[in-house]
Scaffold this active site. Structure first.
Site, PDB file in Angstrom:
ATOM      1  N   HIS A   1       1.966   2.291  -3.383  1.00 49.49           N
ATOM      2  CA  HIS A   1       1.013   3.134  -4.128  1.00 49.49           C
ATOM      3  C   HIS A   1       1.202   4.601  -3.741  1.00 49.49           C
ATOM      4  CE1 HIS A   1      -1.279   0.060  -6.125  1.00 49.49           C
ATOM      5  NE2 HIS A   1      -1.637  -0.537  -5.003  1.00 49.49           N
TER       6      HIS A   1
ATOM      7  N   GLU B   1       0.837  -1.211   0.000  1.00 53.37           N
ATOM      8  CA  GLU B   1       0.000   0.000   0.000  1.00 53.37           C
ATOM      9  C   GLU B   1       0.863   1.249   0.000  1.00 53.37           C
ATOM     10  OE1 GLU B   1      -3.113  -2.378  -0.348  1.00 53.37           O
ATOM     11  OE2 GLU B   1      -2.947  -0.217  -0.698  1.00 53.37           O
TER      12      GLU B   1
ATOM     13  N   HIS C   1     -12.564  -7.984  -5.876  1.00 54.07           N
ATOM     14  CA  HIS C   1     -12.404  -7.175  -7.086  1.00 54.07           C
ATOM     15  C   HIS C   1     -13.545  -7.336  -8.068  1.00 54.07           C
ATOM     16  CE1 HIS C   1      -8.564  -7.465  -5.145  1.00 54.07           C
ATOM     17  NE2 HIS C   1      -8.136  -6.422  -5.818  1.00 54.07           N
TER      18      HIS C   1
ATOM     19  N   GLU D   1       1.019  -1.495  -9.173  1.00 55.67           N
ATOM     20  CA  GLU D   1       0.915  -2.628  -8.241  1.00 55.67           C
ATOM     21  C   GLU D   1       2.279  -3.192  -7.862  1.00 55.67           C
ATOM     22  OE1 GLU D   1      -2.984  -1.948  -8.086  1.00 55.67           O
ATOM     23  OE2 GLU D   1      -1.643  -3.045  -6.771  1.00 55.67           O
TER      24      GLU D   1
HETATM   25  C1  LIG Z   1      -8.511   3.816  -4.014  1.00 58.04           C
HETATM   26  C2  LIG Z   1      -8.016   2.490  -4.435  1.00 58.04           C
HETATM   27  O1  LIG Z   1      -8.747   1.532  -4.559  1.00 58.04           O
HETATM   28  N1  LIG Z   1      -6.683   2.391  -4.692  1.00 58.04           N
HETATM   29  C3  LIG Z   1      -6.100   1.138  -5.146  1.00 58.04           C
HETATM   30  C4  LIG Z   1      -4.638   1.372  -5.523  1.00 58.04           C
HETATM   31  C5  LIG Z   1      -4.560   2.236  -6.745  1.00 58.04           C
HETATM   32  O2  LIG Z   1      -5.198   1.850  -7.739  1.00 58.04           O
HETATM   33  O3  LIG Z   1      -3.869   3.257  -6.689  1.00 58.04           O
HETATM   34  C6  LIG Z   1      -6.100   0.131  -3.987  1.00 58.04           C
HETATM   35  O4  LIG Z   1      -5.649   0.484  -2.935  1.00 58.04           O
HETATM   36  N2  LIG Z   1      -6.571  -1.124  -4.246  1.00 58.04           N
HETATM   37  C7  LIG Z   1      -6.669  -2.114  -3.162  1.00 58.04           C
HETATM   38  C8  LIG Z   1      -5.733  -3.310  -3.368  1.00 58.04           C
HETATM   39  C9  LIG Z   1      -5.576  -4.037  -2.031  1.00 58.04           C
HETATM   40  C10 LIG Z   1      -4.802  -5.367  -2.078  1.00 58.04           C
HETATM   41  C11 LIG Z   1      -5.294  -6.301  -3.163  1.00 58.04           C
HETATM   42  O5  LIG Z   1      -6.461  -6.306  -3.503  1.00 58.04           O
HETATM   43  N3  LIG Z   1      -4.382  -7.162  -3.673  1.00 58.04           N
HETATM   44  C12 LIG Z   1      -4.839  -8.220  -4.599  1.00 58.04           C
HETATM   45  C13 LIG Z   1      -3.655  -8.929  -5.287  1.00 58.04           C
HETATM   46  C14 LIG Z   1      -2.378  -8.886  -4.550  1.00 58.04           C
HETATM   47  C15 LIG Z   1      -2.100  -9.873  -3.601  1.00 58.04           C
HETATM   48  C16 LIG Z   1      -0.865  -9.877  -2.952  1.00 58.04           C
HETATM   49  C17 LIG Z   1       0.082  -8.885  -3.248  1.00 58.04           C
HETATM   50  O6  LIG Z   1       1.307  -8.883  -2.648  1.00 58.04           O
HETATM   51  C18 LIG Z   1      -0.217  -7.884  -4.185  1.00 58.04           C
HETATM   52  C19 LIG Z   1      -1.449  -7.894  -4.813  1.00 58.04           C
HETATM   53  C20 LIG Z   1      -5.642  -9.262  -3.813  1.00 58.04           C
HETATM   54  O7  LIG Z   1      -5.590  -9.199  -2.572  1.00 58.04           O
HETATM   55  O8  LIG Z   1      -6.299 -10.094  -4.460  1.00 58.04           O
HETATM   56  C21 LIG Z   1      -5.001  -6.084  -0.741  1.00 58.04           C
HETATM   57  C22 LIG Z   1      -3.662  -6.500  -0.238  1.00 58.04           C
HETATM   58  C23 LIG Z   1      -2.629  -6.121  -1.257  1.00 58.04           C
HETATM   59  C24 LIG Z   1      -3.307  -5.132  -2.175  1.00 58.04           C
HETATM   60  C25 LIG Z   1      -4.381  -2.813  -3.853  1.00 58.04           C
HETATM   61  O9  LIG Z   1      -3.686  -2.123  -3.106  1.00 58.04           O
HETATM   62  O10 LIG Z   1      -4.020  -3.148  -5.004  1.00 58.04           O
HETATM   63 ZN   LIG Z   2      -2.177  -2.451  -5.078  1.00 59.51          ZN
END
Ligand SMILES: CC(=O)N[C@@H](CC(=O)O)C(=O)NC[C@H](CC1(C(=O)N[C@@H](Cc2ccc(O)cc2)C(=O)O)CCCC1)C(=O)O
Ligand SMILES: [Zn+2]
Length: 601
Positions: free
Chosen positions: A355, A352, A481, A379
């Site tokens: 980002h 996070e 998602h 990401e």
């Molecule tokens: C305002 C807004 O929404 N902002 C966006 C960011 C932006 O667009 O600027 C955002 O914060 N998106 C949330 C999302 C959260 C998480 C996620 O969903 N991860 C995926 C896949 C994954 C898994 C392991 C890993 O190491 C990396 C990725 C899952 O858990 O399936 C949960 C924990 C990790 C990241 C994120 O941060 O990407």
């Molecule tokens: Zn992310």
């Protein structure tokens, strides 16, 4: 002409200022709803979304008046802004359709974020939530039936409840895509990748990575067979999805204790040390910030610490799924995360904060360029730093390990722990949008949605549902998602390019030398390397002002996604797995004649 250029600059600047102001207002109402789910916040968010869409439509109509002129400008920086601002997005929908579309997405997200299930051991208690309760059970329970209950009931209370919402959502999404000149929403989602070979490139990457995944799958299946018995985990069949330590089988890191190759070696899960040293979420965030600062990157601003939510607030519903927020005013940046003191959450904190670091690095660009070079780059930032943090060498440095065993067996243990979260994720990261692209394009019809999902889950991940599924279920809807309407291929891209970024930064940090066996890629820790940090910063500052192959080239010297780097990182493990599987006569791959999903409704 000079005059046209001058007028264009002034025009874009005016839209940029107004667009940022409108964005701040809309983001604030979205934050209020995500951090405190109430009817009042829901209504305010819905109203703000419509108001922002009106602004987007007004801006788009003014941009259109420049058609035929902006293309003749000589400055590519201006032309690229016009190119991006020529795509309106879902604001192209008629107002009543847009209101319906927005409400469907908010409604599906609310169902997901407020879902609760009954306790397997105490059926009258029905207030278990995904975070922290169900993630904890999936992470720690080794009770086959308890895991099956949690797996099934979560899907019953989320996916099954939003299947009809999703039908309407898909139709409206495709209507919006067509109004933007795309065939369907899947094509519109791929626009930011600016490549007409993108889908083929992804298929090629998966082909290159699948063999390594299959070796890991065979090894883990043997370990699970030893634990749960041949009846539940057969020799040649798919693995039951609820035994892999994660609600979606997307990260198998939490069954490391069942899979560790050399058990007499020190454990690499530093969660116990974090707890015994009194780590708090705040300490975890400060640790991550220190890493970014050690790379000569930007520290979090005061507003970040003032407004972020880093622990689950009690007594209210909120979206606990972690997220990073850019309030479009070069001042207010936040993270919302229901952080627990675990190593897994320490990695998420870095993700996070990655980002937010990107937000900070491009904060002075025009709004049209305040994005990742492509969504996968956004990401990858945090995960790149987490690759260094995860090394035993780094954990020793920050006092979370008190010794590093530097021998081949400890190496294999480490690489396996990394593979259980990085390699296992690849088929999952790929299949989510493989499924959604087929749904948007109509290749997968509504009556086949759930069984098409399980075809992909079986074919790519080699897993199966613990109980047979049907078209009354909607298992994709049990993953954040899908109701949240967030594209997912960005994560597959990230898991490939983050290793390319890592390699480039490790070379700059003098931590990796292909000719020096004492400096393999998986032992590299870039912390305190300002050469590495400056190189990363130089790429992040570009935002989306340059096409992503150019941004990639500036950092790594190559213009293509390249799976050979992640395979190089895991090479020692890949050799070891092949030998170990052969020694045990393991069947590589999976087959079954079971019906995983019945399609009659
Ligand atoms: C305002 C807004 O929404 N902002 C966006 C960011 C932006 O667009 O600027 C955002 O914060 N998106 C949330 C999302 C959260 C998480 C996620 O969903 N991860 C995926 C896949 C994954 C898994 C392991 C890993 O190491 C990396 C990725 C899952 O858990 O399936 C949960 C924990 C990790 C990241 C994120 O941060 O990407
Ligand atoms: Zn992310």
């Amino acid at each position: 002409s000079e005059q046209l250029e001058e007028d264009a600059r002034n025009f874009l600047h005016e839209l940029d200022v107004k667009g940022s102001e409108e964005c701040t207002v809309a983001t604030m109402t979205s934050w209020n709803y995500a951090s405190d789910i109430t009817e009042k916040h829901k209504k305010e968010k819905a109203a703000a979304e419509l108001k922002y869409a009106e602004w987007e439509k007004e801006a788009w109509e003014r941009v259109r008046k420049w058609n035929g002129k902006w293309e003749t400008l000589s400055d590519p920086y201006l032309k690229r802004q016009f190119k991006f601002m020529s795509i309106l997005g879902t604001a192209a929908l008629p107002k009543h359709d847009l209101e319906k579309y927005n409400n469907l997405v908010t409604e599906m997200s609310t169902v997901y974020s407020t879902a609760k299930i009954c306790d397997y051991k105490n059926p009258r208690s029905c207030k278990l939530e995904l975070e922290p309760d169900l993630t904890k059970i999936l992470r720690t329970s080794r009770d086959y039936d308890e895991l099956e209950h949690v797996w099934k009931m979560w899907r019953y209370n989320t996916g099954r409840r939003i299947r009809d919402h999703y039908k309407l959502f898909v139709r409206l999404a495709n209507k919006a895509a067509k109004l933007n000149g795309f065939d369907n929403m899947g094509d519109m989602w791929l626009y930011p990748y600016e490549s007409d070979t993108f889908r083929d490139d992804l298929a090629e990457l998966w082909q290159q990575l699948n063999p390594l995944y299959q070796q890991l799958h065979a090894y883990v299946r043997r370990k699970l067979r030893q634990k749960y018995g041949e009846h539940y985990v057969t020799r040649r069949g798919p693995i039951p999805a609820h035994l892999l330590g994660n609600m979606w089988a997307q990260n198998w890191g939490h069954i490391y204790d069942l899979a560790i190759p050399f058990p007499h070696k020190a454990s690499l899960d530093v969660t116990p040390q974090m707890v015994s040293k009194g780590y708090t979420p705040r300490r975890m965030f400060e640790l991550s910030e220190e890493f970014f600062v050690s790379l000569n990157l930007t520290r979090m601003p005061p507003e970040f610490w003032q407004h972020s939510i880093i622990e689950k607030p009690q007594g209210r519903d909120l979206v606990c799924h972690a997220s990073a927020w850019d309030f479009c005013n070069a001042k207010d940046f936040r993270i919302k995360q229901c952080t627990e003191v675990t190593m897994n959450d320490l990695i998420t904190v870095h993700h996070e904060m990655g980002h937010v670091e990107y937000f900070l690095q491009y904060q002075n660009l025009p709004k049209a360029f305040r994005d990742g070079a492509n969504p996968g780059f956004h990401e990858a930032v945090g995960d790149v730093l987490a690759l260094s943090v995860s090394t035993p060498k780094h954990l020793l440095k920050i006092g979370l390990l008190n010794e590093v065993q530097d021998d081949p067996e400890a190496d294999i243990n480490f690489l396996l722990s990394m593979a259980l979260s990085k390699i296992t994720f690849l088929p999952f990261g790929y299949l989510i949008d493989l499924w959604r692209w087929d749904v948007f394009s109509g290749k997968t019809l509504e009556n086949d949605w759930n069984c098409a999902w399980w075809d992909l889950r079986y074919k790519l991940q080699g897993i199966k549902p613990p109980v047979q599924r049907s078209e009354y279920d909607f298992d994709p809807g049990a993953k954040y998602h899908i109701p949240g309407n967030t594209p997912y291929i960005r994560y597959f891209v990230s898991f490939v390019v983050q290793f390319q970024f890592h390699k480039a930064l490790c070379i700059k940090a003098g931590e990796y030398d292909p000719l020096d066996p004492s400096k393999p890629l998986h032992k590299c820790d870039i912390d305190h390397s300002t050469e590495a940090g400056n190189a990363l910063g130089d790429m992040l500052q570009l935002g989306s002002s340059k096409e992503w192959p150019e941004a990639l080239e500036i950092l790594t010297g190559t213009r293509k996604m390249d799976a050979s780097v992640i395979r190089e990182y895991f090479k020692p493990l890949e050799l070891w797995l092949a030998k170990d599987n052969e020694r045990h006569g393991e069947f590589i791959g999976w087959e079954t004649d079971e019906i995983l999903c019945t399609s009659e409704v």
